[in-house]
Write a protein that holds these residues in place. Structure first.
Motif, mmCIF file in Angstrom:
data_model
loop_
_atom_site.group_PDB
_atom_site.id
_atom_site.type_symbol
_atom_site.label_atom_id
_atom_site.label_comp_id
_atom_site.label_asym_id
_atom_site.label_seq_id
_atom_site.Cartn_x
_atom_site.Cartn_y
_atom_site.Cartn_z
ATOM 1 N N SER A 110 0.834 -1.205 0.000
ATOM 2 C CA SER A 110 0.000 0.000 0.000
ATOM 3 C C SER A 110 0.861 1.244 0.000
ATOM 4 O O SER A 110 1.726 1.410 0.867
ATOM 5 C CB SER A 110 -0.910 -0.009 1.233
ATOM 6 O OG SER A 110 -1.540 1.236 1.402
ATOM 7 N N GLY A 111 0.606 2.142 -0.964
ATOM 8 C CA GLY A 111 1.299 3.418 -0.987
ATOM 9 C C GLY A 111 0.979 4.290 0.214
ATOM 10 O O GLY A 111 1.877 4.809 0.870
ATOM 11 N N GLY A 145 4.966 6.405 -4.064
ATOM 12 C CA GLY A 145 4.363 5.889 -5.284
ATOM 13 C C GLY A 145 4.924 4.561 -5.728
ATOM 14 O O GLY A 145 4.317 3.875 -6.571
ATOM 15 N N ILE A 148 2.739 1.429 -5.560
ATOM 16 C CA ILE A 148 1.742 1.135 -6.585
ATOM 17 C C ILE A 148 2.270 0.105 -7.581
ATOM 18 O O ILE A 148 1.513 -0.686 -8.138
ATOM 19 C CB ILE A 148 1.349 2.424 -7.332
ATOM 20 C CG1 ILE A 148 0.719 3.422 -6.357
ATOM 21 C CG2 ILE A 148 0.409 2.134 -8.484
ATOM 22 C CD1 ILE A 148 0.415 4.759 -6.983
ATOM 23 N N VAL A 149 3.592 0.100 -7.778
ATOM 24 C CA VAL A 149 4.189 -0.724 -8.828
ATOM 25 C C VAL A 149 4.829 -1.990 -8.271
ATOM 26 O O VAL A 149 4.611 -3.096 -8.777
ATOM 27 C CB VAL A 149 5.246 0.094 -9.615
ATOM 28 C CG1 VAL A 149 5.865 -0.755 -10.718
ATOM 29 C CG2 VAL A 149 4.626 1.355 -10.185
ATOM 30 N N SER A 153 1.630 -5.259 -4.791
ATOM 31 C CA SER A 153 0.917 -3.990 -4.902
ATOM 32 C C SER A 153 -0.589 -4.195 -4.851
ATOM 33 O O SER A 153 -1.136 -5.027 -5.587
ATOM 34 C CB SER A 153 1.303 -3.315 -6.217
ATOM 35 O OG SER A 153 0.406 -2.313 -6.568
ATOM 36 N N PRO A 155 -2.915 -1.971 -5.897
ATOM 37 C CA PRO A 155 -3.500 -1.643 -7.210
ATOM 38 C C PRO A 155 -3.329 -2.751 -8.245
ATOM 39 O O PRO A 155 -4.220 -2.962 -9.075
ATOM 40 C CB PRO A 155 -2.737 -0.373 -7.624
ATOM 41 C CG PRO A 155 -2.359 0.257 -6.332
ATOM 42 C CD PRO A 155 -2.034 -0.886 -5.420
ATOM 43 N N TYR A 159 -6.268 -4.537 -10.208
ATOM 44 C CA TYR A 159 -6.236 -4.627 -11.671
ATOM 45 C C TYR A 159 -6.385 -6.080 -12.123
ATOM 46 O O TYR A 159 -7.124 -6.376 -13.072
ATOM 47 C CB TYR A 159 -4.927 -4.050 -12.194
ATOM 48 C CG TYR A 159 -4.773 -4.141 -13.697
ATOM 49 C CD1 TYR A 159 -5.300 -3.160 -14.528
ATOM 50 C CD2 TYR A 159 -4.115 -5.216 -14.284
ATOM 51 C CE1 TYR A 159 -5.170 -3.246 -15.904
ATOM 52 C CE2 TYR A 159 -3.983 -5.318 -15.654
ATOM 53 C CZ TYR A 159 -4.506 -4.331 -16.465
ATOM 54 O OH TYR A 159 -4.386 -4.429 -17.822
ATOM 55 N N ILE A 278 -10.266 2.561 -0.868
ATOM 56 C CA ILE A 278 -9.917 1.763 -2.047
ATOM 57 C C ILE A 278 -11.136 1.016 -2.579
ATOM 58 O O ILE A 278 -11.408 1.002 -3.794
ATOM 59 C CB ILE A 278 -8.787 0.770 -1.695
ATOM 60 C CG1 ILE A 278 -7.512 1.526 -1.339
ATOM 61 C CG2 ILE A 278 -8.526 -0.177 -2.866
ATOM 62 C CD1 ILE A 278 -6.417 0.648 -0.762
#
Length: 331
Positions: A110-111, A145, A148-149, A153, A155, A159, A278
């Motif tokens: 988590s960012g 950030g 996120i990658v 992650s 996100p 996705y 989220i």
């Protein structure tokens, strides 16, 4: 007409400062109510279906793991270990921040949790060492950030669930780009620090001190190997890995005895706030995406871009610039 209402209302709401989750939901509602492309109750069904997923359990669990690390002394040990190795170089504390956020992102996914855990320690430390307040905050914000990658992650989990893509493959795909981002951020920070004379007086740590710092953080440093190694080795799924991350961080927090029982409500509250934010975005974004699909917008855009008589890299650059512009408001 429906797509015009959807796009214009969303952009206007973002510019006015509306949180992105509510902007997506309100824009979807306005489009449906004014065009009746689908019944209104279809939106609620879509929102419920979007978050009714076993795999999404990984989101609150990874967030909780990061919160436990923050209050249980794990993040402080990570920072001490990083500082022992790179604290003396030009831009040492920004380098420590980058290393700390990278490892913490590998543990929490988590960012926001990464920024909260590392920022509370590193921003005051950087200001005390003479780094500018804006520079200190900017370093932490950009470093956050990475979460996120770099895997695991949250996100990427979202996705993968949304697009039915292998989450393990996404994690592998995000590892090298995440490390490249970290290296690029360090080079920029080093240049700025050298130009402004930041952090040039920190003494080099002896190898004995480095060994002690690593030894104190050994169980924390082992956590990415356990979590990511289990995922890549096929021992457990990303969702199961999130539960293991919570259990692992909780055991270490009890072992270090730095967390207090009085902090538990605050830890749960933080987890609920981040996870809720989220999940609400996932729910409202699903309705927005469903309306776009019904209006055949993705197909029209793909056909339009594919028919342009220009090299592919120009199309890619336009897409990246568009995402950059949208990202300026989606914070």
């Amino acid at each position: 007409m429906g797509i015009s209402i959807l796009a214009i209302s969303f952009i206007v709401l973002l510019i006015l400062g509306m949180p992105v989750a509510f902007a997506l939901g309100i824009a979807s509602m306005l489009s449906v109510m004014m065009t009746e492309v689908v019944p209104v109750n279809y939106l609620t069904q879509t929102m419920f279906g979007a978050v009714d997923s076993y795999s999404l359990l990984a989101v609150p669990l990874f967030v909780l793991s990061g919160v436990i690390m923050e209050h249980g002394g794990l993040s402080k040990r990570l920072i001490d270990a990083a500082k022992a190795f790179v604290g003396h170089i030009t831009g040492g504390l920004p380098a420590v921040t980058l290393l700390g956020t990278t490892v913490f992102a590998m543990l929490s996914g988590s960012g926001p949790a990464t920024v909260a855990a590392i920022g509370g320690i590193m921003i005051p430390a950087m200001i005390r060492e003479g780094y500018g307040r804006g520079f200190s905050a900017g370093t932490l914000a950009t470093a956050g950030g990475v979460g996120i990658v770099i895997p695991p992650s949250i996100p990427l989990i979202v996705y993968g669930i949304t697009t039915n893509t292998s989450i393990g493959d996404l994690f592998l795909a995000g590892l090298i780009p995440g490390l490249v981002i970290v290296l690029s951020l360090y080079l920029v920070n080093r240049y700025i620090c050298k130009k402004k004379g930041y952090g040039t007086h920190v003494a080099r740590a002896e190898w004995g001190a480095r060994g002690k710092a690593v030894w104190r953080a050994k169980w924390t440093l082992l956590m990415p190997i356990v979590v990511l190694g289990g995922i890549y080795g096929g021992v457990f799924t990303p969702t199961e890995a999130s539960g293991i991350a919570v259990a692992y961080s909780l055991v270490l927090a009890l072992l270090y005895r730095e967390a207090q029982w009085s902090q538990v409500p605050m830890m749960l509250k933080t987890t609920f706030l981040i996870s809720g934010m989220i999940l609400v975005i996932i729910a409202t974004a699903s309705t927005y995406a469903r309306i776009l699909t019904l209006e055949r917008i993705p197909t029209l855009i793909a056909n339009f871009l594919g028919a342009l008589p220009v090299p592919f890299w120009i199309v890619l650059a336009v897409i990246l610039l568009l995402l950059l512009f949208i990202g300026m408001f989606m914070v």
